[in-house]
Design a protein around this motif. Sequence first.
Motif, short mmCIF file in Angstrom:
data_model
loop_
_atom_site.label_atom_id
_atom_site.label_comp_id
_atom_site.label_asym_id
_atom_site.label_seq_id
_atom_site.Cartn_x
_atom_site.Cartn_y
_atom_site.Cartn_z
N GLY A 130 2.10 -11.15 -4.69
CA GLY A 130 3.40 -10.92 -4.06
C GLY A 130 4.49 -10.49 -5.02
N SER A 131 4.15 -9.70 -6.02
CA SER A 131 5.12 -9.23 -7.01
C SER A 131 6.16 -8.32 -6.36
CB SER A 131 4.41 -8.46 -8.12
OG SER A 131 5.34 -7.80 -8.94
N PRO A 132 7.45 -8.72 -6.35
CA PRO A 132 8.49 -7.87 -5.74
C PRO A 132 8.58 -6.50 -6.40
CG PRO A 132 9.37 -10.06 -6.23
CD PRO A 132 8.00 -9.98 -6.85
N GLU A 133 8.36 -6.42 -7.71
CA GLU A 133 8.42 -5.13 -8.40
C GLU A 133 7.36 -4.17 -7.89
OE1 GLU A 133 10.13 -8.35 -10.78
OE2 GLU A 133 8.12 -8.10 -9.98
N VAL A 134 6.18 -4.69 -7.61
CA VAL A 134 5.10 -3.84 -7.10
C VAL A 134 5.35 -3.46 -5.65
CG1 VAL A 134 2.64 -3.80 -6.52
CG2 VAL A 134 3.39 -4.62 -8.76
N TYR A 135 5.85 -4.38 -4.85
CA TYR A 135 6.11 -4.07 -3.44
C TYR A 135 7.19 -3.02 -3.28
CZ TYR A 135 2.83 -7.26 -1.37
OH TYR A 135 1.68 -7.86 -0.96
N ARG A 136 8.08 -2.89 -4.27
CA ARG A 136 9.09 -1.83 -4.21
C ARG A 136 8.45 -0.44 -4.33
NH1 ARG A 136 11.74 -4.67 -8.12
NH2 ARG A 136 13.01 -6.28 -7.33
N LEU A 137 7.23 -0.37 -4.86
CA LEU A 137 6.50 0.89 -4.97
C LEU A 137 5.86 1.30 -3.65
CD1 LEU A 137 4.60 0.22 -8.31
CD2 LEU A 137 6.63 1.64 -8.01
N LEU A 138 5.71 0.38 -2.73
CA LEU A 138 5.00 0.63 -1.48
C LEU A 138 5.93 1.15 -0.41
CD1 LEU A 138 2.86 -2.63 -1.38
CD2 LEU A 138 2.26 -0.43 -2.40
N ASP A 139 5.39 1.94 0.49
CA ASP A 139 6.13 2.49 1.62
C ASP A 139 6.23 1.42 2.70
OD1 ASP A 139 7.01 3.82 3.89
OD2 ASP A 139 5.77 5.58 3.53
N GLU A 140 7.44 0.88 2.88
CA GLU A 140 7.62 -0.21 3.84
C GLU A 140 7.29 0.21 5.27
OE1 GLU A 140 11.23 -2.52 3.55
OE2 GLU A 140 11.45 -1.87 1.47
N LEU A 155 -3.32 -3.22 5.71
CA LEU A 155 -2.25 -2.47 5.06
C LEU A 155 -2.93 -1.31 4.35
CD1 LEU A 155 0.52 -2.07 3.54
CD2 LEU A 155 -0.36 -3.68 1.88
N VAL A 156 -2.63 -0.10 4.73
CA VAL A 156 -3.24 1.06 4.10
C VAL A 156 -2.24 1.63 3.10
CG1 VAL A 156 -4.24 3.33 4.45
CG2 VAL A 156 -4.63 1.53 6.12
N CYS A 157 -2.60 1.58 1.84
CA CYS A 157 -1.69 1.97 0.77
C CYS A 157 -1.89 3.41 0.32
CB CYS A 157 -1.83 1.03 -0.41
SG CYS A 157 -1.41 -0.66 -0.02
N HIS A 158 -2.64 4.22 1.08
CA HIS A 158 -2.75 5.62 0.70
C HIS A 158 -1.43 6.33 0.90
CE1 HIS A 158 -3.44 6.03 5.01
NE2 HIS A 158 -3.04 7.28 4.86
N THR A 159 -0.46 5.65 1.50
CA THR A 159 0.85 6.24 1.70
C THR A 159 1.85 5.76 0.66
OG1 THR A 159 1.41 4.46 3.23
CG2 THR A 159 0.55 6.49 4.19
N LEU A 160 1.33 5.26 -0.46
CA LEU A 160 2.23 4.82 -1.54
C LEU A 160 3.08 5.99 -2.02
CD1 LEU A 160 -0.28 2.73 -3.64
CD2 LEU A 160 1.52 1.87 -2.19
N ARG A 161 4.31 5.70 -2.42
CA ARG A 161 5.19 6.75 -2.93
C ARG A 161 5.06 6.86 -4.41
NH1 ARG A 161 9.75 7.88 0.84
NH2 ARG A 161 9.23 6.68 2.64
#
Length: 144
Positions: free
Chosen positions: A29-39, A138-144
């Motif tokens: 649950g790293s907030p820094e990493v979650y900021r990289l993900l497309d909410e 959660l599909v992370c292929h949409t990461l920014r």
Amino acid sequence: LDWQMWFAALGSYNHNGWLVSLAYRILEGSPEVYRLLDELANNGIASPRAPPKVLRASLWHYDFAPSGSGVWWERTRVEGYLPELSLDNPSLQAFARDNGLTGGSKTRCSAEPLCALAATPPAMGIAISAATGFAAALVCHTLR
């Protein structure tokens, strides 16, 4: 991050310790990493306050969709890429400890503790899916 994941798909996760580190940070649950993900793509399934319990990555082959179909891509799952992981996985714990992710001493980044779990040939893309307690994805292929 998209490009990094695309290049990681050309080899195995055993040679991409950063991807294993990313999986570990998503699970913790790293907030820094979650900021990289497309909410928006995440649809609230996982967050730093409610991280997934299990995470895995799959290889997908992407092709352009036919003209006029209303979508840009068609994709086909090729195979698993990163085996199902959770924070209580002994291999992931050893990787995190050996690479300084848990406050221990930092050594070289290596996925060697995970090498016995799986090895896969290259493909064209990676999607990471994380299962919550009720098996949502959660599909992370949409990461920014």
